[in-house]
Design an enzyme around this catalytic site. Sequence first.
Site, PDB file in Angstrom:
ATOM      1  N   ALA A 743       4.687  -3.934   6.537  1.00  0.00           N
ATOM      2  CA  ALA A 743       4.376  -5.036   5.633  1.00  0.00           C
ATOM      3  C   ALA A 743       3.167  -5.794   6.176  1.00  0.00           C
ATOM      4  O   ALA A 743       3.169  -6.221   7.325  1.00  0.00           O
ATOM      5  CB  ALA A 743       5.570  -5.973   5.505  1.00  0.00           C
ATOM      6  N   ALA A 762       1.358 -12.324   1.881  1.00  0.00           N
ATOM      7  CA  ALA A 762       2.195 -11.337   2.572  1.00  0.00           C
ATOM      8  C   ALA A 762       2.971 -10.489   1.582  1.00  0.00           C
ATOM      9  O   ALA A 762       3.269 -10.909   0.464  1.00  0.00           O
ATOM     10  CB  ALA A 762       3.161 -12.038   3.524  1.00  0.00           C
ATOM     11  N   HIS A 763       3.292  -9.273   2.033  1.00  0.00           N
ATOM     12  CA  HIS A 763       4.123  -8.335   1.276  1.00  0.00           C
ATOM     13  C   HIS A 763       5.353  -8.023   2.125  1.00  0.00           C
ATOM     14  O   HIS A 763       5.239  -7.490   3.224  1.00  0.00           O
ATOM     15  CB  HIS A 763       3.334  -7.058   0.981  1.00  0.00           C
ATOM     16  CG  HIS A 763       4.000  -6.170  -0.029  1.00  0.00           C
ATOM     17  ND1 HIS A 763       5.204  -5.566   0.184  1.00  0.00           N
ATOM     18  CD2 HIS A 763       3.613  -5.784  -1.277  1.00  0.00           C
ATOM     19  CE1 HIS A 763       5.534  -4.829  -0.870  1.00  0.00           C
ATOM     20  NE2 HIS A 763       4.593  -4.954  -1.778  1.00  0.00           N
ATOM     21  N   ASN A 764       6.539  -8.387   1.613  1.00  0.00           N
ATOM     22  CA  ASN A 764       7.780  -8.222   2.347  1.00  0.00           C
ATOM     23  C   ASN A 764       8.354  -6.830   2.150  1.00  0.00           C
ATOM     24  O   ASN A 764       7.929  -6.084   1.252  1.00  0.00           O
ATOM     25  CB  ASN A 764       8.783  -9.272   1.857  1.00  0.00           C
ATOM     26  CG  ASN A 764       9.710  -9.750   2.971  1.00  0.00           C
ATOM     27  OD1 ASN A 764      10.906  -9.803   2.794  1.00  0.00           O
ATOM     28  ND2 ASN A 764       9.147 -10.106   4.122  1.00  0.00           N
TER      29      ASN A 764
END
Length: 924
Positions: A743, A762-764
Amino acid sequence: MSTSAEVPKPKRFVFKAAYLARVHTILALSAFLSALAIGSALHYKKIVKNGVAGYPEEWFPSVSATIGDWYPERNIFQILIALNSGPRLALVLLQYYMHRKPSSNLPGIVMLSGVLRTLSCGGWVYITSTDDHDAHDVLMISYIVLNVPWMFGTIACTPVQNARVRRRRFFTSMVPMIYFFIQHKVHRIPGAYTRYSFFEWGLILFDVMFDSASELELEAANLEVPFIRCPLTVRPAAYIYWSILTSLTPTLFYFSVWELGIAGHELSLLSSISPFLLGISPFAKWCRTRSGRTTLYLLSLTGLAAYKLDQPLHRLFVVSFATADETTCLIFCEVAGLGFLLSSVAKHANHSNNPVWPIVHEQSGGYNKTGIILACIAILDYATRPSSSALASSSAEKPAPAVKTPGGSWLAGSISLGSLIFALHCLLEDSSTLIAWSWSGYPIKGPVPHLHGSITHVAQMVGLLLPLLLTSSSPAGLDALLHPLWFAYGSASAYVMYAYKDWLGYAGGANFAVFLMAIFPAVLHQAASAGHLARMFGVAWLLVSVFIVANVFTVAYAFVPGGEYFRERTHVVLAVQMAALALAFRWPGLRGNVRLSTPAMSKQARVAVGSTLAALSVISLLVSMYRWPSDVIKPHRVGPRIARTGIWTVHFGIDNEGRDSQRRMRDLIKDMELDVVGLLETDLHRTVFGNRDLTRVMAEELGFYVDIGPGPNQHTWGAVLLSKFPIISSTHHLLPSPDGELAPAIEAVLDMYGTNVTVVVAHNGQEETPLDRELQASELARIMSSSYPLPVIFLGYVVTRPLALRPAPYEVMVTDGRVHDIDDEDWDRWCEYIFYRGLYRTAYARVSRSTITDTELQIGQFLLPKHGFNVTDDSREARNMRSWKEDLPQDHWFPMEYYPELGGKRGHFYHVFDTVKFNSSGDQ
């Protein structure tokens, strides 16, 4: 009768060079005089009016007012002047050709002044005094100053015997030019603008008369320009070959990313192994004939026409068929390199999309019809060439024999060729991919993807020139590029490219580009000379397919069987590529080394290739200069100190119909007047996504600072930050991911109206990996809390329900990160969240996605406290105070046309709430 007498010779068409001068004179006079006539007929009183007086005191228009202020005279004039640019530059070069002497540098100086004079003329013609008065004047003065070396130098270079030309040039041109210049700029009398206008028109007319004298000199020299078909004209297979091949993977992986796993369509990659069909003797024999190759070229055009099909599956079938046609054709190695470079330059000029790909059409930046027409012309040219043409009997049709020792293996040549094709496809298909590998964020310490791609093209050009120079003196010159020392150079460059960032890492990548392009002809010749062409090319393309799958598995391991074995192993894929390439090199003591002997290329052919390479490099540099930002980037609402932010997961820039979505994204972001945008699923610098730069259109046309986040060698699906506020610094994070996909996160400090605000994009992790989500949420909370109490905005994709308790990410991030949810009463969310701290929230909206992607655009609007002050009341009651938009200044309103009761716009509308949530701005 000899056989040679029976072979028809290429027809020669001769064009008298003097006609160029005549065409130049006619176009120039037509441009200015038509503008004067049309302007006087349609806008007479408007074009004679100036800042001092109008009609009847002023009764004759200036050149600037005539050509620069009104439709249609301005447009007709600019079209004619654009058409005149070719003859103008041709005359400058022809004069240099006639006047050049080994003992004098004067003709070269005159040529340089002539080129600069032409460019400055174009400057003041297209930038009128109405557009930018200062720029117009500077360019006009430059033009007049450059007239001095141009005219005196031209007169000095004109042969003494051409007395008529010398008299015409000097007496009817130079003296009036000096006189009119003094009257125009030095002895200007207020109120005498009409007389000034005569001087300005005289400047133009006498310039045209001066240049028209070149017709007399060219006629006296009896100079002719022969047009013959160049033996190294780029074949239809060159540019179209690479365009179709590189379009297969983005057309294919549309299905993979929607399924988030193996969809079965991946088998279409095997269409590239069609060279195995060459093992059928009658078919192979037919493919070597002109009619056979012409037929294959025509069939491959279906790949270009596939853009007209609406269904992604139908496009995939057609592109797969076209790919099979293309890989069946054997191509001349130098032309293959030129075609590859041309496809990369075309992408650079078209915002990282190849303009003839089927995933683009007119609305998304495609020039598909133009590509089809040009391809048809090229095929017709090939099909109708005289049989004695060098191209018709080139080594592409009859591979050059190579002298090899016993033990040479077609398999080794096949493996090395497959590795080389993949390396080119993976790293050099787009000029900004190597820059993305080296990108480290702000402050900028390396090349910028949007601006420095031309350096990659120059490196590729240098690489292609090396075999050209080496074979000019010896047919065995390619052997030098298969020496172990050259392989060591390439290996060292690859290591630096992978291990380092910024300019050093990019320097390694640029040198690796030189290495790859330089060995392309040698590896292709060596493979072709080993025999067994069907097996050799078939296995090569099979290996390319294997590399493509392995490369994408380094990132997509969470969704594919066995993907964990490829996890984050780009270095292994790169090492295997280099090991496969090593099989092509001539290692001491090994049997089977092939000594290459290629046909000597004629001087005309070398000049043609070299000129084409130089032209492509210049075009690339001009594109970069044209796209260089000139406007100051600033937020939309400076006065009230508003920051409007958005978060959007854009599904790799492919919309629901399988088309490139950059321009559709641009339109919505523009309408919403966003100042800060977080985009996710954006790393497209991979073969499966076409090596595209998703930010190119928005950054150039809307004006944003861009941070593209962790690069393709960091094994994430990508995150991007677009900001109209200066980015002071940024840090790229790879969030903890022990179980699933990596991520990415961008932590950036923005200067918002003098206040430093940390923005996190952000990318979880996915729902299938709860440990990843928990660890990633904790790391994001740490990042946000580390700057407490300074302002923070979080824009991200978080797989959690609103208000979910630990170990779900929501409570971890909000509580430990010391931030607030933009609307904790919105229970309908699942993945996209906006958190904040230290700002006044004034509005929140959710905009439907239409058919652009699979997620909505969420927007949060914030008001910054006055400089030096903090938020006075941070309680939940104060944060959740509601207001009608009419109670707030219109600066806080979102676009009205997107309200559902008004029908929305382009399929987008505010949804979930059926409106927009507004808050009071708090106590300032």
